[in-house]
Design an enzyme around this catalytic site. Structure first.
Site, PDB file in Angstrom:
ATOM      1  N   ASP A   1      -6.455 -15.175 -18.810  1.00 44.31           N
ATOM      2  CA  ASP A   1      -7.599 -14.500 -18.403  1.00 44.31           C
ATOM      3  C   ASP A   1      -7.875 -13.330 -17.569  1.00 44.31           C
ATOM      4  O   ASP A   1      -6.813 -12.673 -16.905  1.00 44.31           O
ATOM      5  CB  ASP A   1      -8.346 -15.739 -17.796  1.00 44.31           C
ATOM      6  CG  ASP A   1      -8.105 -15.863 -16.431  1.00 44.31           C
ATOM      7  OD1 ASP A   1      -6.980 -15.902 -15.998  1.00 44.31           O
ATOM      8  OD2 ASP A   1      -8.882 -15.687 -15.585  1.00 44.31           O
TER       9      ASP A   1
ATOM     10  N   ASP B   1       5.297 -12.665 -13.692  1.00 41.01           N
ATOM     11  CA  ASP B   1       4.853 -11.519 -12.894  1.00 41.01           C
ATOM     12  C   ASP B   1       5.604 -10.986 -12.148  1.00 41.01           C
ATOM     13  O   ASP B   1       6.981 -10.431 -11.851  1.00 41.01           O
ATOM     14  CB  ASP B   1       3.252 -11.600 -12.603  1.00 41.01           C
ATOM     15  CG  ASP B   1       2.801 -10.214 -12.253  1.00 41.01           C
ATOM     16  OD1 ASP B   1       3.018  -9.064 -12.953  1.00 41.01           O
ATOM     17  OD2 ASP B   1       1.861 -10.130 -11.374  1.00 41.01           O
TER      18      ASP B   1
ATOM     19  N   GLY C   1      -3.531 -21.283 -17.306  1.00 37.45           N
ATOM     20  CA  GLY C   1      -2.986 -20.138 -18.291  1.00 37.45           C
ATOM     21  C   GLY C   1      -1.881 -20.498 -19.140  1.00 37.45           C
ATOM     22  O   GLY C   1      -1.724 -20.189 -20.420  1.00 37.45           O
TER      23      GLY C   1
HETATM   24  P1  IMP Z   1       3.533 -14.436 -10.236  1.00 34.98           P
HETATM   25  O1  IMP Z   1       3.736 -15.367  -9.313  1.00 34.98           O
HETATM   26  O2  IMP Z   1       3.265 -13.185  -9.644  1.00 34.98           O
HETATM   27  O3  IMP Z   1       4.776 -14.353 -11.168  1.00 34.98           O
HETATM   28  O4  IMP Z   1       2.242 -14.886 -11.046  1.00 34.98           O
HETATM   29  C1  IMP Z   1       2.212 -15.352 -12.133  1.00 34.98           C
HETATM   30  C2  IMP Z   1       0.807 -15.681 -12.640  1.00 34.98           C
HETATM   31  O5  IMP Z   1      -0.062 -14.352 -12.192  1.00 34.98           O
HETATM   32  C3  IMP Z   1       0.563 -16.272 -13.995  1.00 34.98           C
HETATM   33  O6  IMP Z   1       0.869 -17.453 -13.938  1.00 34.98           O
HETATM   34  C4  IMP Z   1      -0.802 -15.801 -14.345  1.00 34.98           C
HETATM   35  O7  IMP Z   1      -1.860 -16.689 -14.024  1.00 34.98           O
HETATM   36  C5  IMP Z   1      -1.083 -14.617 -13.252  1.00 34.98           C
HETATM   37  N1  IMP Z   1      -1.005 -13.287 -14.024  1.00 34.98           N
HETATM   38  C6  IMP Z   1       0.040 -12.428 -13.957  1.00 34.98           C
HETATM   39  N2  IMP Z   1       0.074 -11.355 -14.836  1.00 34.98           N
HETATM   40  C7  IMP Z   1      -1.003 -11.488 -15.358  1.00 34.98           C
HETATM   41  C8  IMP Z   1      -1.637 -10.852 -16.604  1.00 34.98           C
HETATM   42  O8  IMP Z   1      -1.286  -9.756 -17.115  1.00 34.98           O
HETATM   43  N3  IMP Z   1      -2.796 -11.375 -17.286  1.00 34.98           N
HETATM   44  C9  IMP Z   1      -3.297 -12.691 -16.709  1.00 34.98           C
HETATM   45  N4  IMP Z   1      -2.649 -13.229 -15.657  1.00 34.98           N
HETATM   46  C10 IMP Z   1      -1.731 -12.744 -15.119  1.00 34.98           C
END
Ligand code: IMP
Length: 187
Positions: free
Chosen positions: A163, A107, A48
């Site tokens: 994606d 996220d 990403g």
């Molecule tokens: P975290 O560990 O929950 O902060 O996740 C981060 C990862 O989740 C990012 O690097 C993305 O690959 C994926 N992700 C979180 N939200 C989205 C979104 O809205 N669209 C696409 N990928 C997302």
């Protein structure tokens, strides 16, 4: 790829190509200043963050080294569990290095928080992060992102590297998908 190419799937555009470019250019100017006398290592999390890394690095005036890591975070559905595993490790020894992690989106914050801890454990001289997007409503842990980008609402977004089911990564803006795109997807 542009919005017109995927218009049927898109609910609305959250950030245009120009808005993305503006935020990245501004961050690059601050990063240039902060790392003036340091040999910065840009570390992008695959896949990403690739678009963000390319855009950010092209706006930097300093000479930056680049590396990549592929991580997977297991959880149920779209919920991250915080259990991160390394799919593909970086190729550079980070001991004594000034690492700037380049992320597409924060996220829950669990992936970035885990990665920052790992790099500290591996002996990096400093670890900071640039994250193009953040969803504050979904953050589970506080992550100190020194170079924040845009805050967005709690919506699933695609484009500029992000994606849905490996699609829309090459869209030049960031957009929310129509619910019908997810409908029927039980995976
Ligand atoms: P975290 O560990 O929950 O902060 O996740 C981060 C990862 O989740 C990012 O690097 C993305 O690959 C994926 N992700 C979180 N939200 C989205 C979104 O809205 N669209 C696409 N990928 C997302």
């Amino acid at each position: 790829m542009q919005i017109a190419d995927v218009q049927d799937d898109i609910d609305r555009v959250l950030l245009t190509k120009e808005q993305i470019e503006k935020k990245i250019t501004e961050a690059a100017a601050v990063i240039d200043r902060d790392y003036k006398d340091k040999n910065v290592l840009l570390l992008a999390v695959l896949k990403g963050a690739v678009n963000t890394l390319v855009a950010l690095s092209s706006h930097l005036h300093l000479n930056a080294q680049m590396d990549f890591m592929s991580l997977s975070s297991y959880g149920s559905g779209s919920e991250s569990s915080g259990k991160v595993t390394i799919r593909q490790d970086m190729s550079v020894d980070v001991r004594g290095r000034h690492v700037l992690i380049v992320e597409d989106i924060v996220d829950s914050g669990l992936t970035l928080s885990w990665l920052m801890d790992l790099l500290h454990q591996r002996g990096a001289a400093s670890v900071e992060a640039f994250a193009l997007l953040n969803k504050p409503a979904r953050n589970k842990v506080h992550v100190d992102v020194k170079y924040p980008g845009y805050e967005i609402p709690d919506e699933f977004v695609v484009g500029f590297g992000l994606d849905y089911d490996e699609k829309y990564r090459n869209l030049d803006s960031i957009a929310a998908l129509k619910p019908k795109v997810y409908e029927g997807d039980q995976s």
